[in-house]
Design an enzyme around this catalytic site. Structure first.
Site, PDB file in Angstrom:
ATOM      1  N   GLU A 101      76.355 -61.848   3.557  1.00  9.06           N
ATOM      2  CA  GLU A 101      77.111 -62.616   5.060  1.00  9.06           C
ATOM      3  C   GLU A 101      77.864 -61.528   5.655  1.00  9.06           C
ATOM      4  O   GLU A 101      77.881 -61.753   6.931  1.00  9.06           O
ATOM      5  CB  GLU A 101      77.779 -63.891   4.393  1.00  9.06           C
ATOM      6  CG  GLU A 101      76.683 -64.673   3.697  1.00  9.06           C
ATOM      7  CD  GLU A 101      77.455 -65.968   3.216  1.00  9.06           C
ATOM      8  OE1 GLU A 101      76.650 -67.068   3.055  1.00  9.06           O
ATOM      9  OE2 GLU A 101      78.572 -65.757   2.795  1.00  9.06           O
ATOM     10  N   ASP A 130      78.919 -66.268   7.396  1.00  8.78           N
ATOM     11  CA  ASP A 130      78.261 -67.450   6.897  1.00  8.78           C
ATOM     12  C   ASP A 130      77.719 -68.322   7.937  1.00  8.78           C
ATOM     13  O   ASP A 130      76.719 -69.049   7.947  1.00  8.78           O
ATOM     14  CB  ASP A 130      79.364 -68.069   5.934  1.00  8.78           C
ATOM     15  CG  ASP A 130      78.770 -69.455   5.472  1.00  8.78           C
ATOM     16  OD1 ASP A 130      77.766 -69.433   4.734  1.00  8.78           O
ATOM     17  OD2 ASP A 130      79.401 -70.534   5.711  1.00  8.78           O
TER      18      ASP A 130
END
Length: 237
Positions: free
Chosen positions: A126, A54
């Site tokens: 992610e 992320d």
């Protein structure tokens, strides 16, 4: 690693355009917590990779936007960033790369359609970024993000401010209270839910919207009010 899963990882490498030197990174990125005993979740599931990925994604997107929009103000860049790193966009990338077929799931998640769940797909996208970063460094991770997010960055359309933010600013400008959102219905199977949300502004307009997530339904409800009040045209969104 089982032969079946090893083949899934090999096929994934072809789809994402990156060959892992240490496939344990890929294994971790593709392993959902439901496939791991409780006391080993932190070490063997994708949770930690998702956390790192992320941050890497946000950095690469910020860099891309900084270069692509040299005259944009900080607020505009931030709104573009938010659209590109949100769960829905990450899940779109995961679907485009067919990441779902390679995810390791526990029996319960497999039966409930976990390979198609937006939240899981977004997390795995992610986590894969983190796996590439840990295996090869920043450059290949950046290349992966640029290949898969640049078309979405270039294709951003509609208002930079999202519907909920715009509606809140409009209400404040009219001296009205902050809009409130209430989920009034949920239908469909677990892997493909449909939410209906009502937005209300005391002494002001109300509206309803539907979407695959509560956030999407909230956005749809806010958009409906903005269009009906003439703040946005019907082709916004």
């Amino acid at each position: 690693m089982s032969p079946t899963f090893e083949k899934a990882v090999e096929a994934l490498e072809t789809r994402i355009g990156y060959a892992f030197r240490d496939r344990s990174h890929a294994v971790r990125a593709l392993t959902h917590r439901s496939a791991v005993p409780g006391d080993r979740v932190a070490h063997e599931s994708y949770q930690r990779h998702e956390f790192l990925g992320d941050r890497v994604l946000a950095l690469v997107i910020a860099e891309m936007l900084f270069r692509a929009h040299p005259k944009a103000e900080e607020g505009d860049l931030a709104r573009r960033l938010n659209q590109l790193v949100r769960k829905e966009t990450c899940a779109e990338v995961a679907v485009a790369l067919d990441l779902g077929v390679a995810i390791r799931l526990g029996p319960g998640e497999r039966q409930s359609g976990g390979r198609r769940k937006e939240a899981i797909l977004a997390d795995v996208a992610e986590a894969v970024i983190a796996a590439i970063y840990l295996d090869g460094g920043y450059e290949p991770a950046r290349d992966f993000v640029e290949r898969n997010w640049r078309p979405r960055m270039d294709g951003l359309s509609g208002p930079l401010r999202d519907a909920k933010t715009t509606l809140q600013e409009w209400a404040q400008g009219k001296g009205l209270p902050t809009p409130s959102y209430e989920a009034i219905d949920r239908s469909g199977p677990d892997h493909a839910p449909q939410f209906t949300v009502r937005v209300s502004i005391p002494n002001g307009p109300t509206g309803e919207g539907r979407g695959k997530s509560k956030r999407e339904a909230e956005m749809a409800a806010a958009t409906g009010v903005l269009v009906r009040e003439g703040i946005w045209s019907a082709d916004h969104g």
